[in-house]
Design a protein around this motif. Structure first.
Motif, PDB file in Angstrom:
ATOM      1  N   ARG A 104      47.843  30.076  42.103  1.00 59.91           N
ATOM      2  CA  ARG A 104      46.622  30.644  41.519  1.00 59.91           C
ATOM      3  C   ARG A 104      46.638  32.168  41.514  1.00 59.91           C
ATOM      4  NH1 ARG A 104      45.068  26.306  44.495  1.00 59.91           N
ATOM      5  NH2 ARG A 104      44.573  27.578  46.318  1.00 59.91           N
ATOM      6  N   LYS A 105      47.802  32.735  41.258  1.00 62.49           N
ATOM      7  CA  LYS A 105      47.944  34.175  41.116  1.00 62.49           C
ATOM      8  C   LYS A 105      48.468  34.491  39.719  1.00 62.49           C
ATOM      9  CE  LYS A 105      46.858  35.248  45.407  1.00 62.49           C
ATOM     10  NZ  LYS A 105      45.672  36.054  45.755  1.00 62.49           N
ATOM     11  N   SER A 164      39.289  36.032  44.661  1.00 58.87           N
ATOM     12  CA  SER A 164      38.821  34.655  44.822  1.00 58.87           C
ATOM     13  C   SER A 164      37.696  34.387  43.828  1.00 58.87           C
ATOM     14  CB  SER A 164      38.323  34.432  46.249  1.00 58.87           C
ATOM     15  OG  SER A 164      37.175  35.225  46.514  1.00 58.87           O
ATOM     16  N   SER A 165      37.496  33.122  43.506  1.00 62.21           N
ATOM     17  CA  SER A 165      36.469  32.768  42.527  1.00 62.21           C
ATOM     18  C   SER A 165      35.074  33.109  43.022  1.00 62.21           C
ATOM     19  CB  SER A 165      36.555  31.275  42.204  1.00 62.21           C
ATOM     20  OG  SER A 165      37.822  30.950  41.668  1.00 62.21           O
ATOM     21  N   SER A 166      34.901  33.240  44.324  1.00 58.39           N
ATOM     22  CA  SER A 166      33.583  33.528  44.890  1.00 58.39           C
ATOM     23  C   SER A 166      33.335  35.020  45.091  1.00 58.39           C
ATOM     24  CB  SER A 166      33.428  32.804  46.228  1.00 58.39           C
ATOM     25  OG  SER A 166      34.435  33.228  47.139  1.00 58.39           O
ATOM     26  N   SER A 179      39.753  32.224  38.763  1.00 54.55           N
ATOM     27  CA  SER A 179      41.015  31.558  39.052  1.00 54.55           C
ATOM     28  C   SER A 179      41.768  31.217  37.784  1.00 54.55           C
ATOM     29  CB  SER A 179      40.755  30.268  39.844  1.00 54.55           C
ATOM     30  OG  SER A 179      39.922  29.386  39.102  1.00 54.55           O
ATOM     31  N   GLU A 180      41.248  31.667  36.626  1.00 61.11           N
ATOM     32  CA  GLU A 180      41.853  31.323  35.341  1.00 61.11           C
ATOM     33  C   GLU A 180      42.518  32.511  34.662  1.00 61.11           C
ATOM     34  OE1 GLU A 180      38.725  29.606  33.080  1.00 61.11           O
ATOM     35  OE2 GLU A 180      38.585  27.803  34.320  1.00 61.11           O
ATOM     36  N   VAL A 181      42.029  33.712  34.923  1.00 66.56           N
ATOM     37  CA  VAL A 181      42.611  34.914  34.322  1.00 66.56           C
ATOM     38  C   VAL A 181      42.506  36.053  35.326  1.00 66.56           C
ATOM     39  CG1 VAL A 181      42.083  34.296  31.926  1.00 66.56           C
ATOM     40  CG2 VAL A 181      40.402  35.534  33.291  1.00 66.56           C
TER      41      VAL A 181
END
Length: 862
Positions: A104-105, A164-166, A179-181
């Motif tokens: 996820r990087k 992180s997404s948060s 986490s997508e771009v």
């Protein structure tokens, strides 16, 4: 007009524009950054647009994979990878560790996800593909001064994406991670997070955030690092190989039958190293299209009309004649179209010019402007360029020299009579990409004092400075006119060399790795110089020691995390020279704390080194915190650091260390005096913090130690380690030793009669064998209540393996024998002994245990 219409679809055919054109992708409802042919000034373009891409015809593959919502286009501020190097005022090279898999990087160069092996910088949050590593912008954190930069104010060091997404934005308090771009920005010093549209309004000065009192400020560290890689400067183990070719299969995944894959070399150096990039071009393609694709493959945004291609066959590539070829381009006029006979390899060359414009940066002169542009011709020399540049910078001083940074990291001073165009021509012939990342700097012509500090360990102990100098002359052929011994650590067999020549420092460093003295290998560590006078009054830097072999190899991840959260110069890997280089680096710091990441044996190692070097430290009693990584971790339990590290957030750990209280703890000296030393026996002085065991306890530790030495790869978790302990213990259940018949005990000058036991244990802390209470909690009028700072040791006996298991299960306690401050143990036969988990066979003789001077100032959680 023509930039953006409805949904970005309005693009006028045949129009040229210096602004990026966003091509609408209906499937993802995002804009992809592309570029039209450039007929205007590149500088004027980048001045108006935050994100700009290299030239690309609409409809062809994207250059940097940048995507943005339509409503977000006006807020795009992030520069494209092709121009980012030109926007960095003072380049700082990255420090790439071993390749690995990072889930996820995203790659910060091509902006695509890391699906295969990739690299990450050990100092900042930069991730790149193996084939993108050559194009990473040299914008790493500046962690020390190197003789040129002298400033005490630091700005935020922003890095895009991989949050992180948060993650929450510091400005608008909304989510800024993805986490997508690649999304959002983070300061690599203070750690604040922000959107790309929000971070520009954050106050530029960085105060280092919550950890500012623990961080060693970069302006307090001086290191003359020329000739040394970042791995050497930050003492990072070099246990990996960089891939030879920058051309993975990923580049050809989308290849079609109508296209052909071609190797592109960007200069003589790439040919020598066989490092190429793969491009996919149509079998029927115009010459200009192939040149454009080649430039894009090397992230070069220059005008394609300034370059041409030379063809090379496979046989020619293997010949040295390629490098020595006169500047004649082979088959340079191939017509306007390549057909079925497209060669399998090309080398891209820059066309010769009569004159060109160069940028000259003035970063270290502290002037208002970043650079000036100057036109040079075939007669322009270094001296004439300096004379023209000085008035433009408002400088009248003539003590100036012209220097250039090759690939943004390697410095070289130009001779006054050197022709500038010839220098440019040579660099371009070597590498087009290298030329693209080369800068000219104008600096003051001051003769700075070169001072490289090199720690050399592994020498015979207890020698005089003259004897150490003679050894170094014989083994390393040091030049005494530029090399001197500045510090001597006789007890440890180590010296610190002060070297006033970069080339000599590099030679010694590399030679030490292959040198042994008395069959013992030497080790060398590059040591930074901490300028204590510049450390703020309220700053108490944290000196971090990490044993990467402890705790199921979790130490490797902690090393990376602490180097990012703190200054890498305050983080030391214990397998690289031990704790002494760290203590020497901090020897002049008036106040500092220590964090030891490892098992009980590691903690004892560091505390022992601290005891030996204490008298040479300005801060003679630094408090010591523990992050337990071992199997038992009894000291960590007593100080309330937990039973062992299990992946907690390293940032939270540092905050806990900053908030923790200091507590005093006894330390003990064990004198080993054998009558006739046996093979494998210890003789001398050993320091003890936790406990010392004789008999069955030490025997189990010794068997475990041998098992781990035979197959170290299997001992990568605490669960497995404890399982091995249980297995070894079960094998010893039926053994009988009658230890009480083989030893005699004297406590505070009084003889003590021993009961029938198989193990005798001296405990300093109320935790033994991974948290067991060996002394017990029951009150006893014969003895005082144990404390870790009462100056007393408790002596306990165990009757065998079953008894030890019952103690660890909490069903029983040990047999209380004595309590005192001075002990003499007489061994009548060889007996296993262990101190803080380090076991050996001790030969018959005397063992004396006494207090070890000043108490240790430990850091414990309340």
């Amino acid at each position: 007009r023509g930039h953006f219409g409805a949904y970005g679809q309005r693009v006028w055919k045949g129009m040229t524009c210096c602004r990026p054109v966003m091509h609408w992708d209906k499937r993802s409802f995002l804009f992809h950054c592309q570029y039209l042919s450039n007929k205007m000034s590149w500088n004027s373009c980048t001045a108006r647009v935050g994100h700009s891409c290299t030239f690309s015809n609409l409809g062809e593959s994207k250059f940097c994979n940048f995507m943005s919502h339509e409503k977000c286009l006006k807020n795009v501020k992030i520069p494209c990878s092709c121009i980012a190097p030109s926007l960095v005022r003072v380049p700082v090279a990255h420090c790439f560790g071993p390749p690995g898999h990072y889930k996820r990087k995203f790659c910060t160069v091509c902006r695509k996800s890391l699906e295969s092996f990739a690299f990450r910088c050990e100092v900042c949050e930069l991730h790149v593909h193996t084939d993108c590593i050559l194009f990473a912008c040299s914008d790493c954190r500046q962690c020390h001064q190197d003789g040129h930069q002298e400033h005490d104010t630091y700005h935020h060091h922003w890095r895009e994406g991989n949050l992180s997404s948060s993650a929450r934005c510091e400005v608008c308090k909304k989510t800024c991670g993805s986490s997508e771009v690649l999304s959002g920005m983070r300061c690599e010093w203070c750690g604040i997070l922000a959107h790309a549209a929000c971070y520009i309004i954050v106050t530029p000065e960085c105060t280092f955030g919550r950890l500012r009192n623990m961080i060693l400020p970069p302006n307090c560290v001086q290191l003359f690092s020329r000739n040394f890689s970042k791995l050497h400067c930050f003492r990072i183990s070099e246990n990996f190989d960089t891939p030879a070719n920058g051309s993975p299969g990923r580049a050809t995944a989308g290849e079609r039958n109508s296209k052909q894959t071609v190797k592109i070399f960007d200069g003589n150096d790439a040919v020598k190293r066989n490092q190429f990039r793969l491009i996919s071009v149509p079998r029927i393609a115009k010459n200009e299209e192939v040149v454009e694709a080649a430039l894009r493959a090397y992230y070069i945004n220059d005008d394609q009309q300034e370059y041409e291609l030379q063809t090379f066959t496979q046989q020619a590539l293997l010949s040295d004649d390629v490098i020595n070829r006169n500047d004649a381009a082979e088959d340079s006029n191939l017509g306007s179209v390549f057909r079925e006979s497209v060669p399998e390899a090309w080398i891209i060359r820059a066309k010769s010019k009569e004159e060109e414009v160069i940028r000259i940066y003035a970063a270290w002169l502290k002037v208002g402007m970043a650079y000036v542009s100057l036109r040079v011709n075939k007669d322009s020399t270094t001296q004439t360029v300096i004379k023209e540049v000085l008035p433009l910078l408002g400088k009248q001083c003539f003590q100036i020299q012209l220097m250039f940074l090759l690939s943004l990291v390697q410095r070289m001073v130009l001779d006054n009579q050197e022709l500038i165009l010839n220098r440019l021509k040579d660099i371009r012939k070597t590498s087009i990409r290298q030329m693209n990342q080369t800068r000219f700097y104008i600096v003051e012509n001051s003769k700075s004092i070169v001072r490289v500090n090199l720690f050399v360990g592994g020498l015979p102990p207890q020698l005089s400075p003259e004897e150490y100098t003679n050894i170094l002359k014989d083994e390393l052929a040091i030049k005494t006119n530029v090399v001197s011994v500045s510090h001597v650590y006789q007890a440890q067999g180590a010296v610190v060399l002060e070297i006033s020549c970069f080339s000599e420092a590099e030679r010694i460093y590399m030679l030490v790795k292959d040198t042994t003295v008395n069959d013992k290998p030497l080790n060398a560590v590059v040591i930074p110089e901490v300028r204590a006078s510049k450390i703020p009054q309220n700053c108490c830097p944290l000196l971090v020691f990490v044993n990467p072999k402890s705790g199921g190899l979790k130490g490797r991840d902690l090393l990376y995390s602490f180097r990012k959260l703190l200054n890498p110069h305050q983080v030391f890997e214990l397998t690289n020279g031990g704790p002494l280089p760290g203590f020497h680096t901090f020897s002049k710091v008036p106040s500092f704390r220590v964090l030891v990441c490892g098992g009980d044996g590691t903690v004892g190692w560091v505390l022992g080194a601290l005891e030996e070097i204490r008298h040479k430290l300005v801060c003679s009693e630094p408090s010591v915190a523990i992050l337990p990584l071992g199997t038992g971790n009894d000291l960590g339990r007593v100080l309330r650091w937990g039973a062992g590290y299990s992946g907690e957030d390293p940032y939270s750990i540092l905050v806990s260390v900053d908030e923790a209280d200091d507590v005093l703890m006894d330390r003990w000296t064990i004198l080993l005096d054998a009558e006739e030393p046996a093979e494998g026996a210890e003789n001398g002085i050993v320091q003890m913090n936790n406990y010392c065991g004789l008999g069955i306890d030490a025997e189990l530790s010794l068997d475990f130690h041998h098992a781990r030495e035979e197959e170290p790869g299997k001992f990568n978790s605490r669960f497995h380690n404890k399982g091995v302990y249980v297995k070894v213990g079960l094998q010893k259940i039926s053994h009988t030793r009658n230890l009480h018949k083989d030893i005699k005990l004297q406590v505070d000058q009084h003889e003590v009669e021993l009961p029938s036991i198989e193990g005798l244990i001296f405990i300093n802390i109320p935790s033994w064998g991974s948290g067991a209470d060996l002394w017990g909690s029951e009150s006893d009028n014969r003895f005082e209540k144990p404390r870790i700072d009462d100056g007393l040791l408790e002596v306990v006996g165990v009757t065998g393996v079953v008894h030890m298991g019952q103690v660890q299960g909490g069903f029983r306690s040990g047999i209380r024998i004595a309590q005192g401050s001075y002990f003499r143990v007489t061994l009548l036969k060889p007996i296993p002994v262990q101190v803080d988990g380090e076991p050996w066979i001790q030969a018959p003789g005397q063992i004396i245990i006494s207090a070890a001077g000043p108490k240790v100032l430990a850091v414990g959680l309340s």
